[in-house]
Design a protein around this motif. Structure first.
Motif, PDB file in Angstrom:
ATOM      1  N   LEU A   6     -55.447   6.205  23.205  1.00  0.00           N
ATOM      2  CA  LEU A   6     -54.946   5.224  22.237  1.00  0.00           C
ATOM      3  C   LEU A   6     -53.484   5.580  21.986  1.00  0.00           C
ATOM      4  O   LEU A   6     -53.179   6.582  21.348  1.00  0.00           O
ATOM      5  CB  LEU A   6     -55.746   5.278  20.929  1.00  0.00           C
ATOM      6  N   ASN A   7     -52.607   4.763  22.541  1.00  0.00           N
ATOM      7  CA  ASN A   7     -51.170   5.018  22.430  1.00  0.00           C
ATOM      8  C   ASN A   7     -50.616   4.299  21.196  1.00  0.00           C
ATOM      9  O   ASN A   7     -50.568   3.072  21.152  1.00  0.00           O
ATOM     10  CB  ASN A   7     -50.467   4.545  23.714  1.00  0.00           C
ATOM     11  N   GLY A   8     -50.215   5.082  20.207  1.00  0.00           N
ATOM     12  CA  GLY A   8     -49.755   4.525  18.931  1.00  0.00           C
ATOM     13  C   GLY A   8     -48.251   4.380  18.813  1.00  0.00           C
ATOM     14  O   GLY A   8     -47.721   4.381  17.694  1.00  0.00           O
ATOM     15  N   GLU A   9     -47.593   4.240  19.964  1.00  0.00           N
ATOM     16  CA  GLU A   9     -46.133   4.039  19.965  1.00  0.00           C
ATOM     17  C   GLU A   9     -45.748   2.896  19.023  1.00  0.00           C
ATOM     18  O   GLU A   9     -46.396   1.855  19.011  1.00  0.00           O
ATOM     19  CB  GLU A   9     -45.756   3.690  21.409  1.00  0.00           C
ATOM     20  N   GLU A  10     -44.693   3.101  18.236  1.00  0.00           N
ATOM     21  CA  GLU A  10     -44.270   2.063  17.292  1.00  0.00           C
ATOM     22  C   GLU A  10     -43.412   1.001  17.981  1.00  0.00           C
ATOM     23  O   GLU A  10     -42.843   1.253  19.037  1.00  0.00           O
ATOM     24  CB  GLU A  10     -43.473   2.683  16.138  1.00  0.00           C
ATOM     25  N   LEU A  11     -43.318  -0.175  17.354  1.00  0.00           N
ATOM     26  CA  LEU A  11     -42.546  -1.277  17.934  1.00  0.00           C
ATOM     27  C   LEU A  11     -41.084  -0.898  18.162  1.00  0.00           C
ATOM     28  O   LEU A  11     -40.501  -1.204  19.189  1.00  0.00           O
ATOM     29  CB  LEU A  11     -42.598  -2.494  16.999  1.00  0.00           C
ATOM     30  N   ASP A  12     -40.497  -0.214  17.179  1.00  0.00           N
ATOM     31  CA  ASP A  12     -39.074   0.129  17.312  1.00  0.00           C
ATOM     32  C   ASP A  12     -38.851   1.642  17.320  1.00  0.00           C
ATOM     33  O   ASP A  12     -37.788   2.117  16.964  1.00  0.00           O
ATOM     34  CB  ASP A  12     -38.267  -0.526  16.176  1.00  0.00           C
ATOM     35  N   GLY A  13     -39.870   2.371  17.736  1.00  0.00           N
ATOM     36  CA  GLY A  13     -39.735   3.822  17.755  1.00  0.00           C
ATOM     37  C   GLY A  13     -39.491   4.356  19.160  1.00  0.00           C
ATOM     38  O   GLY A  13     -39.150   3.596  20.077  1.00  0.00           O
TER      39      GLY A  13
END
Lengths: 194, 236
Positions: A6-13
């Protein structure tokens, strides 16, 4: 055996692609069939806190979106990876929006675990949990909170095994990440039926 | 710093029908008695669009005190609360970099409630909130942890009788501490973390019966232990 990232990368991170690739490759080398969900690309609404997934449509969230599919994929995996930026010592919004929707996977009924009340299992088997937190720079305090949180989650998600590591972006050691995944894969591949 | 304006952020998606709203509104009503101007905001609707987010941040910025009342979801903050606090922290960090003089001194206090009987299960979330306050450069006044949130469930404290006595006394004291911009006293922490129902077994028994009753009412009593995703083979 199946592994789910589950990759929780942020939209603008920061992008977690390289971490994800490294983890995936290491899992595959340990005979796992790997699937990754890049959560920011999925439509997963916030949990409504209604508990209908326990008393109206048992085991299924009433919101008909990708949250249902994510839950189905999670419970049918043997190893679960949380890959997330560490936000105030906790998970990113993207990861948490999915985790809040995993409540249908456990039972509403209470049981005691080491003197504390938790929820019973709904399913006979749950995946082991490997949490990889990424922080901008080394911070003992936030790393400790993150590790503590994952330990608490491993109780409520009935993980047979769990491990948490926090890596700093500025001081990244991919070999250490590979070793972590490699060792945990072996552990999770053992008897996984607690 | 004198607290003239307080904003309550309610982090439950259940709005006014939530334990978070009951707890937060009670504390807010106590602050009003000290002539503090107050406003309650429901996070789930306040940050839905970019335009709303801008207005939300303006309202937060006007306050001297931010109180957050939220449930515990999966051992930590509900997703939407993480999003809202990230917006606040980013805004504060930006202010401190761009124009430190315009960055206002603000304080932050939190009330977390969970459905488990033990208030201690909120401990990790409290650490997360404290870390948020540190990163957002807010003065942290402390956190109140409440267990057995299911017993409150949107009720006014007046409806709960003697059960809420300690909780009410704790929140009254919390208002006294907050008004002076002081860290919450030990009395607050002790009183508010006391179980609403003294016997844990009774709370879990009633809780388990309640799940059965609700499932029965919804015609799914026999399905309550269903495993709909068992052995499901999923394709991409």
């Amino acid at each position: 055996m199946r592994a789910l990232i589950l990759n929780g990368e942020e939209l603008d991170g920061i992008t977690l692609e390289q971490f994800s690739k490294t983890i995936s490759k290491e899992l595959q080398a340990n005979d796992f069939e790997v699937e990754e969900i890049l959560l920011k690309e999925k439509e997963i609404a916030d949990c409504l806190g209604c508990f209908d997934c326990w008393v109206k449509t048992p085991g299924i969230c009433i919101i008909d979106d990708y949250g249902r599919e994510a839950a189905a994929r999670l419970i049918n995996s043997d190893l679960l990876v949380f890959l997330t930026p560490v936000v105030f010592g906790s998970y990113s919004y993207q990861l948490k929006k999915a985790l809040d929707r995993m409540i249908p996977l456990i039972s509403p009924y209470f049981k005691k675990v080491k003197g504390e009340i938790h929820h019973k299992k709904r399913y006979p088997k749950y995946p082991s949990l490997l949490a990889i937190g990424i922080i901008e720079e080394t911070n003992e305090q936030t790393s400790r909170i993150f590790k503590n949180l994952v330990e608490r989650n491993s109780i409520n998600f009935h993980s047979p095994h769990f491990q948490t590591e926090v890596f700093a972006e500025t001081d990244l050691d991919y070999q250490e990440l590979k070793d972590t995944v490699n060792q945990f894969s072996k552990k999770a591949g053992e008897k996984n039926d607690n | 710093m004198t607290i003239k304006r307080a904003v309550l952020l309610i982090g439950s998606p259940k709005g006014n029908n939530s334990s978070s709203a009951s707890l937060g509104s009670y504390l807010l009503s106590k602050l009003e008695k000290y002539d503090i101007e107050t406003e309650a905001l429901h996070l789930h609707s306040e940050i839905r669009t970019d335009a709303k987010q801008t207005l939300f941040l303006e309202k937060v910025e006007e306050a001297d005190l931010i109180i957050l009342a939220a449930p515990l979801y999966v051992d930590t903050l509900p997703a939407k609360v993480i999003k809202a606090l990230s917006l606040i922290a980013d805004q504060r960090k930006k202010l401190y970099v761009d124009d430190i003089k315009s960055a206002k001194n603000q304080s932050f206090a939190v009330i977390v409630n969970c459905g488990f009987p033990e208030a201690e299960q909120n401990k990790t979330a409290l650490k997360v909130y404290q870390e948020f306050a540190r990163e957002a450069k807010l003065k942290y006044l402390g956190g109140i942890a409440v267990g057995m949130g299911g017993a409150v469930s949107g009720k006014a404290f007046s409806e709960m009788g003697g059960m809420a006595k300690d909780l009410i006394e704790g929140l009254d004291q919390a208002a006294d501490d907050i008004v002076r911009n002081h860290y919450l006293s030990n009395t607050v922490i002790e009183k508010t973390s006391k179980p609403l129902i003294s016997q844990k077994w009774l709370y879990t028994l009633v809780g388990n019966l309640n799940w059965r009753f609700q499932a029965f009412k919804n015609g799914v009593y026999r399905k309550i232990n269903d495993q709909p995703y068992k052995g499901e083979r999923l394709n991409d």
